[in-house]
Design an enzyme around this catalytic site. Structure first.
Site, PDB file in Angstrom:
ATOM      1  N   GLY A 159       2.363  52.109  11.674  1.00 28.18           N
ATOM      2  CA  GLY A 159       2.462  50.930  10.824  1.00 28.18           C
ATOM      3  C   GLY A 159       3.073  51.334   9.493  1.00 28.18           C
ATOM      4  N   ILE A 161       1.627  52.379   6.807  1.00 29.65           N
ATOM      5  CA  ILE A 161       1.043  53.607   6.268  1.00 29.65           C
ATOM      6  C   ILE A 161       1.623  54.821   6.983  1.00 29.65           C
ATOM      7  CG2 ILE A 161      -1.080  54.934   5.976  1.00 29.65           C
ATOM      8  CD1 ILE A 161      -2.558  52.223   5.745  1.00 29.65           C
ATOM      9  N   THR A 240      -7.867  58.489   7.810  1.00 27.42           N
ATOM     10  CA  THR A 240      -8.010  57.565   6.684  1.00 27.42           C
ATOM     11  C   THR A 240      -7.951  56.123   7.177  1.00 27.42           C
ATOM     12  OG1 THR A 240      -5.617  57.672   6.265  1.00 27.42           O
ATOM     13  CG2 THR A 240      -7.014  59.158   4.985  1.00 27.42           C
ATOM     14  N   SER A 241      -8.169  55.920   8.476  1.00 28.48           N
ATOM     15  CA  SER A 241      -8.076  54.565   9.045  1.00 28.48           C
ATOM     16  C   SER A 241      -9.461  53.926   9.151  1.00 28.48           C
ATOM     17  CB  SER A 241      -7.362  54.593  10.394  1.00 28.48           C
ATOM     18  OG  SER A 241      -7.967  55.541  11.266  1.00 28.48           O
ATOM     19  N   ARG A 242     -10.158  54.143  10.254  1.00 31.58           N
ATOM     20  CA  ARG A 242     -11.517  53.659  10.439  1.00 31.58           C
ATOM     21  C   ARG A 242     -12.332  54.743  11.139  1.00 31.58           C
ATOM     22  NH1 ARG A 242     -10.323  50.612   7.090  1.00 31.58           N
ATOM     23  NH2 ARG A 242     -10.453  48.319   7.046  1.00 31.58           N
ATOM     24  N   GLU A 271     -20.523  54.702   8.876  1.00 26.81           N
ATOM     25  CA  GLU A 271     -20.390  54.420   7.445  1.00 26.81           C
ATOM     26  C   GLU A 271     -21.314  53.276   7.012  1.00 26.81           C
ATOM     27  OE1 GLU A 271     -16.575  53.343   4.614  1.00 26.81           O
ATOM     28  OE2 GLU A 271     -16.237  54.519   6.438  1.00 26.81           O
ATOM     29  N   HIS A 295     -14.304  56.912   1.368  1.00 27.23           N
ATOM     30  CA  HIS A 295     -13.489  55.727   1.661  1.00 27.23           C
ATOM     31  C   HIS A 295     -12.739  55.259   0.409  1.00 27.23           C
ATOM     32  CE1 HIS A 295     -13.235  52.239   4.744  1.00 27.23           C
ATOM     33  NE2 HIS A 295     -12.103  52.329   4.053  1.00 27.23           N
ATOM     34  N   ALA A 297      -9.214  55.983  -0.034  1.00 30.15           N
ATOM     35  CA  ALA A 297      -7.780  56.209   0.157  1.00 30.15           C
ATOM     36  C   ALA A 297      -6.916  55.202  -0.593  1.00 30.15           C
ATOM     37  CB  ALA A 297      -7.430  56.195   1.642  1.00 30.15           C
TER      38      ALA A 297
END
Length: 329
Positions: A159, A161, A240-242, A271, A295, A297
């Site tokens: 995507g 990112i 750094t996504s989920r 989380e 979290h 980023a």
């Protein structure tokens, strides 16, 4: 009659001010700097026309019904929207939007590279080494790390990112890029001399693997025991996504056994808990081959302000009877 908007947690003022500037809007912001329960959201947002929520808010049919039939839009202050039940929103003809701004991709890409560089150069270890008085003088084998230049970067999910990460990798560090996604992007391949690969091929050939896919049923535990065994022993994983995209138990096992060299995490499977079990938590707190951040980023003043503007604009457009620019459903 004024249209009511409820914001579940304070966001940068520019977004709040945009909403309050509309004379026909009645804006209420939660005074609590914490995650609200579903019951609290229902109580405070009841009768509202718009809900501006955060990725930490769980929005499902029960919450939507509790707010009321007049609800037109749920504006999520995040790029991801896995915290919202899209099917429940669709059944109730409620619009759902997100905040994929120009700056957020760059901020997350920068943080991704920060984790990569920190791992490769053993920055956290070196910092602690100095702070605890262990440095006794230069040595040729002291805290040997890895180079980043000319290495192979595997990007999982191309995507905005992923593309920004590739730009920094190729143009800044001369890295080779391989990527995997649900579809090929030949223009991207041409510009960055990148190669398309299956996930197994990418894992086998990458020195760094960075994850940039949304959290879906198909991506939950996308990286688990089988995948770690495919990676190089010298490879690093960045997420750094989920959090749930990585099976944390499998990750801890891979790190302890040396199946991979290290990992950099900004998100976590359970989380905000650090580790889903005591076993995981203990390892996360003490591991030398792991860098963890809370979290953050996208946590720059510029990016978070842009996100606030986008969320506010989505609400303003939706309540004017038009289709908001960042409709995800």
């Amino acid at each position: 009659m004024k249209k009511k908007i409820y914001v579940t947690r304070r966001i940068p003022e520019i977004g709040i001010e945009m909403l309050k500037a509309k004379k026909d809007f009645d804006v209420k912001v939660s005074p609590y700097d914490r995650v609200l329960s579903s019951r609290e959201i229902i109580k405070n947002a009841k009768g509202c026309d718009a809900l501006l929520c955060l990725l930490t808010d769980q929005i499902d049919g029960k919450v939507l019904d509790g707010i009321g039939k007049q609800l037109k839009i749920v504006a999520n202050y995040a790029v991801g929207f896995n915290n919202i039940n899209l099917e429940d929103a669709k059944k109730r003809e409620i619009m759902v939007t997100n905040t994929p701004g120009k700056l957020i991709s760059k901020s997350v890409a920068e943080h991704t590279f920060t984790l990569m560089m920190g791992l490769a150069k053993r920055m956290v270890e070196a910092d602690k080494f100095m702070r605890f008085g262990k440095y006794k003088g230069w040595g040729p084998l002291l805290l040997l790390g890895s180079d980043v230049h000319d290495k192979t970067l595997g990007i999982v999910g191309l995507g905005n990112i992923g593309i920004e990460v590739a730009r920094r990798a190729v143009k800044g560090f001369g890295m080779k890029v391989i990527y995997t996604d649900i579809k090929r992007d030949k223009n991207f391949e041409k510009e960055y001399k990148a190669k398309y690969a299956t996930l197994p091929e990418l894992l086998k050939n990458s020195d760094f693997v960075t994850l940039h896919v949304p959290l879906l049923k198909s991506t939950q535990h996308l990286i688990s025991t089988k995948q770690f065994k495919m990676m190089k022993k010298s490879a690093f994983l960045i997420n750094t996504s989920r959090g749930p995209i990585v099976d944390e138990r499998a990750l801890v096992s891979a790190l302890k056994s040396g199946e991979i060299a290290g990992a950099g995490l900004d998100v976590y499977e359970c989380e905000p808990k650090l580790g889903c079990t005591v076993f995981d938590k203990s390892y996360f707190k003490n591991a030398q081959n792991l860098i963890i951040t809370p979290h953050i980023a996208s946590a720059s003043t510029e990016t978070r302000s842009e996100m606030a503007e986008i969320a506010a604009k989505n609400i303003i457009v939706a309540l004017s009877g038009k289709t908001p620019p960042n409709l995800v459903k």
